[in-house]
Design a protein around this motif. Structure first.
Motif, mmCIF file in Angstrom:
data_model
loop_
_atom_site.group_PDB
_atom_site.id
_atom_site.type_symbol
_atom_site.label_atom_id
_atom_site.label_comp_id
_atom_site.label_asym_id
_atom_site.label_seq_id
_atom_site.Cartn_x
_atom_site.Cartn_y
_atom_site.Cartn_z
ATOM 1 N N MET A 120 0.821 -1.194 0.000
ATOM 2 C CA MET A 120 0.000 0.000 0.000
ATOM 3 C C MET A 120 0.866 1.259 0.000
ATOM 4 S SD MET A 120 -2.842 1.458 -0.158
ATOM 5 C CE MET A 120 -3.918 0.022 -0.033
ATOM 6 N N ARG A 121 1.960 1.213 0.743
ATOM 7 C CA ARG A 121 2.875 2.355 0.776
ATOM 8 C C ARG A 121 3.373 2.695 -0.629
ATOM 9 N NH1 ARG A 121 6.032 4.695 4.780
ATOM 10 N NH2 ARG A 121 7.974 5.623 4.070
ATOM 11 N N GLU A 122 3.748 1.662 -1.376
ATOM 12 C CA GLU A 122 4.244 1.876 -2.737
ATOM 13 C C GLU A 122 3.136 2.366 -3.668
ATOM 14 O OE1 GLU A 122 6.120 -1.664 -4.049
ATOM 15 O OE2 GLU A 122 7.713 -1.606 -2.548
ATOM 16 N N VAL A 123 1.939 1.845 -3.493
ATOM 17 C CA VAL A 123 0.805 2.279 -4.319
ATOM 18 C C VAL A 123 0.525 3.755 -4.101
ATOM 19 C CG1 VAL A 123 -1.688 2.048 -4.638
ATOM 20 C CG2 VAL A 123 -0.260 -0.002 -4.482
ATOM 21 N N LEU A 124 0.516 4.170 -2.842
ATOM 22 C CA LEU A 124 0.263 5.571 -2.524
ATOM 23 C C LEU A 124 1.375 6.475 -3.050
ATOM 24 C CD1 LEU A 124 -1.055 5.118 1.117
ATOM 25 C CD2 LEU A 124 -2.352 6.115 -0.775
ATOM 26 N N ALA A 125 2.614 6.028 -2.898
ATOM 27 C CA ALA A 125 3.745 6.827 -3.377
ATOM 28 C C ALA A 125 3.701 6.979 -4.894
ATOM 29 C CB ALA A 125 5.057 6.179 -2.949
ATOM 30 N N GLN A 126 3.365 5.901 -5.580
ATOM 31 C CA GLN A 126 3.290 5.954 -7.039
ATOM 32 C C GLN A 126 2.159 6.893 -7.494
ATOM 33 O OE1 GLN A 126 2.495 2.188 -8.932
ATOM 34 N NE2 GLN A 126 3.258 2.882 -10.913
ATOM 35 N N ALA A 127 1.003 6.799 -6.847
ATOM 36 C CA ALA A 127 -0.120 7.673 -7.192
ATOM 37 C C ALA A 127 0.242 9.135 -6.946
ATOM 38 C CB ALA A 127 -1.350 7.285 -6.375
ATOM 39 N N ALA A 128 0.893 9.396 -5.826
ATOM 40 C CA ALA A 128 1.274 10.771 -5.492
ATOM 41 C C ALA A 128 2.255 11.316 -6.522
ATOM 42 C CB ALA A 128 1.903 10.800 -4.101
ATOM 43 N N PHE A 129 3.243 10.524 -6.868
ATOM 44 C CA PHE A 129 4.265 11.017 -7.774
ATOM 45 C C PHE A 129 3.705 11.265 -9.174
ATOM 46 C CE2 PHE A 129 8.358 11.051 -9.974
ATOM 47 C CZ PHE A 129 9.098 11.829 -9.089
ATOM 48 N N GLN A 130 2.829 10.391 -9.614
ATOM 49 C CA GLN A 130 2.198 10.603 -10.919
ATOM 50 C C GLN A 130 1.431 11.924 -10.952
ATOM 51 O OE1 GLN A 130 -0.187 7.082 -11.344
ATOM 52 N NE2 GLN A 130 1.473 5.862 -12.245
ATOM 53 N N LEU A 131 0.716 12.209 -9.890
ATOM 54 C CA LEU A 131 -0.046 13.460 -9.816
ATOM 55 C C LEU A 131 0.870 14.678 -9.731
ATOM 56 C CD1 LEU A 131 -2.909 12.293 -7.450
ATOM 57 C CD2 LEU A 131 -3.176 13.060 -9.810
ATOM 58 N N PHE A 132 1.973 14.539 -9.005
ATOM 59 C CA PHE A 132 2.913 15.653 -8.913
ATOM 60 C C PHE A 132 3.454 16.006 -10.293
ATOM 61 C CE2 PHE A 132 4.073 14.099 -4.383
ATOM 62 C CZ PHE A 132 2.946 14.715 -3.878
ATOM 63 N N LEU A 133 3.721 14.983 -11.094
ATOM 64 C CA LEU A 133 4.249 15.215 -12.438
ATOM 65 C C LEU A 133 3.179 15.791 -13.362
ATOM 66 C CD1 LEU A 133 6.411 11.978 -12.940
ATOM 67 C CD2 LEU A 133 7.218 14.280 -12.395
ATOM 68 N N GLU A 134 1.948 15.342 -13.175
ATOM 69 C CA GLU A 134 0.864 15.781 -14.058
ATOM 70 C C GLU A 134 0.370 17.187 -13.716
ATOM 71 O OE1 GLU A 134 -2.204 12.882 -13.715
ATOM 72 O OE2 GLU A 134 -0.936 11.220 -14.413
ATOM 73 N N ARG A 135 0.167 17.447 -12.427
ATOM 74 C CA ARG A 135 -0.478 18.689 -11.997
ATOM 75 C C ARG A 135 0.459 19.674 -11.314
ATOM 76 N NH1 ARG A 135 -5.974 16.237 -9.108
ATOM 77 N NH2 ARG A 135 -6.518 14.744 -10.776
ATOM 78 N N GLY A 136 1.598 19.181 -10.862
ATOM 79 C CA GLY A 136 2.475 19.995 -10.042
ATOM 80 C C GLY A 136 2.275 19.665 -8.576
ATOM 81 N N PHE A 137 3.318 19.845 -7.800
ATOM 82 C CA PHE A 137 3.265 19.479 -6.384
ATOM 83 C C PHE A 137 2.238 20.315 -5.621
ATOM 84 C CE2 PHE A 137 4.778 20.006 -1.996
ATOM 85 C CZ PHE A 137 4.830 18.676 -1.599
ATOM 86 N N GLU A 138 2.274 21.618 -5.817
ATOM 87 C CA GLU A 138 1.419 22.511 -5.039
ATOM 88 C C GLU A 138 -0.065 22.304 -5.339
ATOM 89 O OE1 GLU A 138 2.507 24.152 -2.659
ATOM 90 O OE2 GLU A 138 4.666 24.079 -3.034
ATOM 91 N N ARG A 139 -0.400 21.924 -6.568
ATOM 92 C CA ARG A 139 -1.800 21.786 -6.955
ATOM 93 C C ARG A 139 -2.355 20.384 -6.707
ATOM 94 N NH1 ARG A 139 -1.848 24.366 -12.913
ATOM 95 N NH2 ARG A 139 0.140 23.252 -12.965
ATOM 96 N N THR A 140 -1.537 19.524 -6.139
ATOM 97 C CA THR A 140 -1.995 18.172 -5.808
ATOM 98 C C THR A 140 -2.303 18.100 -4.312
ATOM 99 O OG1 THR A 140 -0.642 17.170 -7.554
ATOM 100 C CG2 THR A 140 -1.380 15.734 -5.769
ATOM 101 N N THR A 141 -3.474 17.580 -3.976
ATOM 102 C CA THR A 141 -3.867 17.444 -2.572
ATOM 103 C C THR A 141 -3.831 15.982 -2.152
ATOM 104 O OG1 THR A 141 -6.223 17.131 -3.047
ATOM 105 C CG2 THR A 141 -5.418 19.413 -2.871
ATOM 106 N N VAL A 142 -3.902 15.774 -0.854
ATOM 107 C CA VAL A 142 -3.967 14.404 -0.340
ATOM 108 C C VAL A 142 -5.232 13.717 -0.850
ATOM 109 C CG1 VAL A 142 -4.213 12.994 1.751
ATOM 110 C CG2 VAL A 142 -2.560 14.883 1.688
ATOM 111 N N ASP A 143 -6.329 14.459 -0.946
ATOM 112 C CA ASP A 143 -7.570 13.883 -1.477
ATOM 113 C C ASP A 143 -7.372 13.403 -2.914
ATOM 114 O OD1 ASP A 143 -9.044 14.251 0.828
ATOM 115 O OD2 ASP A 143 -9.702 16.268 0.259
ATOM 116 N N ASP A 144 -6.615 14.157 -3.702
ATOM 117 C CA ASP A 144 -6.324 13.729 -5.071
ATOM 118 C C ASP A 144 -5.546 12.422 -5.078
ATOM 119 O OD1 ASP A 144 -7.487 16.059 -6.091
ATOM 120 O OD2 ASP A 144 -5.591 17.159 -6.041
ATOM 121 N N ILE A 145 -4.602 12.320 -4.167
ATOM 122 C CA ILE A 145 -3.737 11.132 -4.125
ATOM 123 C C ILE A 145 -4.531 9.890 -3.743
ATOM 124 C CG2 ILE A 145 -1.764 10.063 -2.979
ATOM 125 C CD1 ILE A 145 -0.637 12.927 -2.618
ATOM 126 N N VAL A 146 -5.350 9.998 -2.696
ATOM 127 C CA VAL A 146 -6.093 8.809 -2.259
ATOM 128 C C VAL A 146 -7.154 8.435 -3.285
ATOM 129 C CG1 VAL A 146 -5.631 9.242 0.175
ATOM 130 C CG2 VAL A 146 -7.707 10.200 -0.857
#
Length: 242
Positions: free
Chosen positions: A1-27
């Motif tokens: 689960m840790r890896e799944v969450l990290a992968q989802a977060a990183f994909q969003l950071f690349l797509e939207r930018g770090f600042e515009r990505t929220t925890v709700d987006d990641i989950v």
């Protein structure tokens, strides 16, 4: 689960930018609830570095079991554990490097992680050299040198886009650290016994090689700005020849 969450977060950071990505987006991307995220990461920034805790634990375990006959070599080998972590996933490592260059908050977080590695290495060396005085100073300086050398080689590889062998540059940098510091504790490098004025004049000269005086004293004359490891290397060469 840790890896799944990290992968989802990183994909969003690349797509939207770090600042515009929220925890709700990641989950939402990972298909889990917010509680699951915070069970593994205190913040979204921690999700960028999901592997450092494991790596730090591996380094600590390695140092606890290592033969202490060569403490400088041991901490250099421990630093290579971090290198292998990066090299195991070149694409992710390069993308993370670029992301941390763009987001000041992530850079600050990365520096705090680097400091924890340095403290782990210094702690091991203090156990070898002593907790106070020059022993503690030696431990801190060597640990800082190892981290600086490792990071220099690692960043060369990351800036190249992960091309080539990352170990080549890191090994070269760490070999320089060992050349300078892997000598018995208490060994004194001879220094010039000439008067202060004569020594000052020599430092301003253009020479950059050691010479012997009466077969007893080694005088090292170097250009201003010469790296300390080069000065020590030249002195050791002269002592070995005499």
């Amino acid at each position: 689960m840790r890896e799944v969450l990290a992968q989802a977060a990183f994909q969003l950071f690349l797509e939207r930018g770090f600042e515009r990505t929220t925890v709700d987006d990641i989950v939402a991307r990972a298909g889990v609830g917010r509680r699951s995220f915070f069970r593994y990461f205190p913040s979204k920034g921690d999700a960028v570095f999901p592997d450092h805790e494991r790596c730090l634990a591996e380094m600590t375990e390695f140092l606890a079991a290592v033969d202490d006959s060569d403490p400088v070599g041991a901490v250099c080998d421990a630093a290579r554990i971090v290198l292998r972590m990066y090299a195991d996933n070149p694409e992710f490592s390069v993308q993370r490097y670029r992301l941390t260059r763009e987001v000041p908050g992530l850079r600050t977080y990365e520096l705090s992680v680097v400091r924890r590695y340095e403290q782990t290495l210094a702690g091991h060396l203090r156990g070898r050299f002593g907790e106070g005085g020059d022993g503690e100073l030696r431990a801190e300086v060597i640990a800082a040198s190892v981290v600086a050398a490792h990071n220099n080689g690692l960043r060369l590889w990351l800036r190249s886009g992960g091309e080539g062998d990352p170990e080549e540059a890191v090994d070269h940098a760490l070999d320089l650290v060992r050349a300078v510091w892997a000598r018995p504790v208490g060994e004194v490098v001879p220094v010039s016994a000439r008067p202060e004025r004569e020594a000052a004049e020599a430092v301003g000269a253009a020479a950059s090689t050691p010479v012997s005086v009466d077969g007893e004293v080694v005088v090292m004359v170097a250009r201003k700005g010469t790296p300390m490891w080069r000065v020590v290397q030249q002195i050791e060469a002269a002592v070995g020849e005499s």
